[in-house]
Design an enzyme around this catalytic site. Structure first.
Site, PDB file in Angstrom:
ATOM      1  N   ARG A   1       0.740  -1.337   0.074  1.00 27.92           N
ATOM      2  CA  ARG A   1      -0.060   0.201   0.107  1.00 27.92           C
ATOM      3  C   ARG A   1       0.792   1.051  -0.227  1.00 27.92           C
ATOM      4  O   ARG A   1       0.639   2.217  -0.700  1.00 27.92           O
ATOM      5  CB  ARG A   1      -1.063  -0.105   1.016  1.00 27.92           C
ATOM      6  CG  ARG A   1      -1.941  -0.983   0.881  1.00 27.92           C
ATOM      7  CD  ARG A   1      -2.926  -1.337   2.149  1.00 27.92           C
ATOM      8  NE  ARG A   1      -3.910  -2.249   1.842  1.00 27.92           N
ATOM      9  CZ  ARG A   1      -3.960  -3.732   1.727  1.00 27.92           C
ATOM     10  NH1 ARG A   1      -2.720  -4.216   1.452  1.00 27.92           N
ATOM     11  NH2 ARG A   1      -5.104  -4.437   1.471  1.00 27.92           N
TER      12      ARG A   1
ATOM     13  N   ASP B   1      -3.826 -15.852   6.420  1.00 27.79           N
ATOM     14  CA  ASP B   1      -2.632 -16.406   5.960  1.00 27.79           C
ATOM     15  C   ASP B   1      -1.832 -17.407   6.828  1.00 27.79           C
ATOM     16  O   ASP B   1      -0.830 -17.852   6.405  1.00 27.79           O
ATOM     17  CB  ASP B   1      -1.656 -15.093   5.457  1.00 27.79           C
ATOM     18  CG  ASP B   1      -2.362 -14.350   4.444  1.00 27.79           C
ATOM     19  OD1 ASP B   1      -3.106 -14.825   3.508  1.00 27.79           O
ATOM     20  OD2 ASP B   1      -2.034 -13.188   4.326  1.00 27.79           O
TER      21      ASP B   1
ATOM     22  N   ARG C   1      -5.161 -23.735  -1.385  1.00 32.91           N
ATOM     23  CA  ARG C   1      -4.293 -23.776  -0.156  1.00 32.91           C
ATOM     24  C   ARG C   1      -5.100 -24.674   0.908  1.00 32.91           C
ATOM     25  O   ARG C   1      -4.399 -25.424   1.651  1.00 32.91           O
ATOM     26  CB  ARG C   1      -4.190 -22.292   0.478  1.00 32.91           C
ATOM     27  CG  ARG C   1      -3.005 -22.314   1.387  1.00 32.91           C
ATOM     28  CD  ARG C   1      -2.547 -20.961   1.962  1.00 32.91           C
ATOM     29  NE  ARG C   1      -1.644 -20.259   1.049  1.00 32.91           N
ATOM     30  CZ  ARG C   1      -1.489 -18.885   1.023  1.00 32.91           C
ATOM     31  NH1 ARG C   1      -2.143 -18.207   1.701  1.00 32.91           N
ATOM     32  NH2 ARG C   1      -0.496 -18.488   0.427  1.00 32.91           N
TER      33      ARG C   1
ATOM     34  N   ARG D   1       3.647 -19.913   1.795  1.00 31.08           N
ATOM     35  CA  ARG D   1       3.037 -20.114   3.165  1.00 31.08           C
ATOM     36  C   ARG D   1       3.097 -21.665   3.590  1.00 31.08           C
ATOM     37  O   ARG D   1       3.198 -22.080   4.651  1.00 31.08           O
ATOM     38  CB  ARG D   1       1.768 -19.425   3.258  1.00 31.08           C
ATOM     39  CG  ARG D   1       1.583 -18.118   2.903  1.00 31.08           C
ATOM     40  CD  ARG D   1       1.017 -17.371   3.983  1.00 31.08           C
ATOM     41  NE  ARG D   1       0.793 -15.846   3.436  1.00 31.08           N
ATOM     42  CZ  ARG D   1       1.807 -14.868   3.849  1.00 31.08           C
ATOM     43  NH1 ARG D   1       2.727 -15.124   4.678  1.00 31.08           N
ATOM     44  NH2 ARG D   1       1.624 -13.707   3.496  1.00 31.08           N
TER      45      ARG D   1
HETATM   46  C1  S3P Z   1      -4.062  -9.137   1.863  1.00 28.22           C
HETATM   47  C2  S3P Z   1      -5.462  -9.608   1.881  1.00 28.22           C
HETATM   48  C3  S3P Z   1      -5.828 -10.825   2.122  1.00 28.22           C
HETATM   49  C4  S3P Z   1      -4.462 -11.730   2.356  1.00 28.22           C
HETATM   50  C5  S3P Z   1      -3.280 -11.389   1.504  1.00 28.22           C
HETATM   51  C6  S3P Z   1      -3.204  -9.990   1.725  1.00 28.22           C
HETATM   52  C7  S3P Z   1      -3.984  -7.670   1.363  1.00 28.22           C
HETATM   53  O1  S3P Z   1      -6.177 -11.492   0.852  1.00 28.22           O
HETATM   54  O2  S3P Z   1      -4.965 -13.185   2.424  1.00 28.22           O
HETATM   55  O3  S3P Z   1      -2.086 -12.120   1.777  1.00 28.22           O
HETATM   56  O4  S3P Z   1      -2.918  -7.107   1.647  1.00 28.22           O
HETATM   57  O5  S3P Z   1      -4.964  -7.106   1.415  1.00 28.22           O
HETATM   58  P1  S3P Z   1      -7.904 -11.075   0.486  1.00 28.22           P
HETATM   59  O6  S3P Z   1      -8.024  -9.814   0.612  1.00 28.22           O
HETATM   60  O7  S3P Z   1      -8.138 -11.808  -0.722  1.00 28.22           O
HETATM   61  O8  S3P Z   1      -8.406 -11.832   1.613  1.00 28.22           O
END
Ligand code: S3P
Length: 419
Positions: A18, A304, A335, A378
């Protein structure tokens, strides 16, 4: 032979993505300290640079110059998001409000992941988004957007984030209502970067506007990376691991609550609270773990961490149930199936009923000739911990995928393992 020691995990991957991608929409220059050096974040940096963004190493960090939403007009620009779903989904939200034709593509794993969940709300906002079969490549014709009210069907921080970022360029306010709370980094960073997201219960409303970067940002450590060693400490007699400077936002630390319920000692000390809570965590082995039920509304806060928690469940006494973990089917691999298969390969009893995962412990691991991560980072890290827990050696196929989130994992593993 326990895990013992203190370490600092790499910068949080979700926050790092981000910081880089939101710089496309923000004015000013920011020195990012501790940005994750993983392959996924490198994909976001690659996208930032492909759009004309400048970032360079300076002093103790990476200096990044925001583009303030202004980049050259591209008749057609293809951006390779490689393995990174976060890059593709958040970038789709950003590009939806920008004139030009963009094609977002990725590797074979990313090409299997669902993108319609992002494409649909962006279309409602006025962008043209094509993704045949709902999968990448995603072709986006960005332009003027209108604000929308949207309730995503899935609990996904990436979908929420894409809509909020698109909402920054819309003509009016945009609201997202979540079915379950997910990691709040997009909204917290928009507010930290002088934008406006108002949160009322499960409904978030973003106002259109530009963002301004702070001069310096210290990236907190990644709880999802720390989870491997913290869980390993909980599992094995004599274990005691401290992770320093970790992001402790509640939507990320569900795994600590589960380890506590399973009988480990978990102690957190907050060291700062802005823009999100950060602190140190110590997990200590406090007797054999016991099974627990992980409710559906806890899952987004530990999505995760399910592979490593499932490994701990295999060693625990009794049954552990993970309710409604269907989102795991659409990660880098299916997964859910990979966890069941690889735990099965280690001699554990793990099965799936509907969308729930069951693990019955305790297990005396048997070590097969080889383990297969399916190139899922993972899973590969989980299997590396499993081998040490079993005091055995076997090749892990696809272990190079670990660099997707934690390039220094093996080095840390060797430092924290006492034999
Ligand atoms: C993430 C959100 C999750 C997570 C991914 C990172 C993020 O995914 O599993 O490793 O940085 O917004 P989802 O938004 O698809 O649930």
């Amino acid at each position: 032979m326990p895990f013992v020691g203190t370490f600092a995990p790499p910068g949080d991957k979700s926050v790092s993505h981000r910081l880089v991608l939101m710089s496309l929409l923000a004015e000013g220059e920011m020195l990012i300290k501790g940005l994750s050096d993983c392959e996924d974040v490198a994909s976001s940096l690659g996208a930032f640079r492909a759009l004309g963004g400048k970032a360079w190493l300076e002093g103790e960090g990476l200096k990044i110059k925001g583009l303030g939403g202004r980049w050259p007009h591209f008749e057609s620009l293809e951006i390779d998001c490689r393995n990174s779903g976060t890059t593709m989904r958040l970038l789709a939200g950003i590009l939806a409000g920008a004139p030009g034709h963009y094609v977002l593509d990725g590797d074979d794993q990313l090409r299997r992941r669902p993108m319609e969940r992002v494409a649909k709300p962006l279309r409602l906002m006025g962008a043209r988004v094509d993704c045949p079969g709902g999968r990448p490549p995603m072709a986006i014709d960005g332009g003027s957007l209108n604000g929308v009210e949207y309730s995503p069907a899935d609990a996904s921080a990436q979908v929420k984030g894409a809509i909020l970022l698109a909402g920054l360029s819309a003509a009016g306010p945009t609201s997202v209502t979540e079915i379950l709370p997910t990691r709040a980094h997009t909204e917290n960073l928009i507010n930290h970067f002088h934008g406006l997201v108002v949160v009322e219960g499960s409904r978030l409303t973003v106002s259109p506007g530009t963002l301004r970067l702070p001069a310096v940002f210290e990236t907190p450590g990644d709880p999802s990376s720390a989870a491997y060693f913290l869980t390993a400490a909980a599992m094995l007699p004599g274990g005691r691991v401290t992770a320093k400077n970790v992001l402790l936002a509640p939507a990320r630390t569900g795994f600590l609550k589960v380890l506590d319920r399973m009988g480990a000692s978990v102690v957190t000390t907050m060291t700062s609270d802005s823009p999100e809570p950060v602190g140190d965590v110590t997990v200590t082995y406090a007797g054999p773990l016991k099974g627990t039920e992980v409710a559906a509304d806890e899952i987004p806060s530990l999505i995760d961490e399910v592979p490593i928690l499932a490994l701990a469940s295999a060693l625990a006494q009794g049954l552990t149930v993970y309710r409604k973990v269907n989102e795991l089917r659409v990660k880098e691999t299916d997964r859910l199936m990979s966890v069941r298969h690889q735990l099965g390969a280690l001699g554990a009893r793990a099965w799936i009923e509907g969308d729930d995962l069951f693990v019955q412990g305790p297990t005396a691991f048997i070590i097969p000739d080889q383990l297969d991560s399916g190139r899922d980072h993972r899973l590969a890290m989980t299997l590396a911990i499993a081998l040490l827990a079993a005091q055995a050696k076997a090749p892990i196929l696809g272990a190079e995928s670990i660099a997707v989130s934690y390039p220094n994992f093996e080095e840390r593993l060797n430092l924290l393992w006492r034999d």
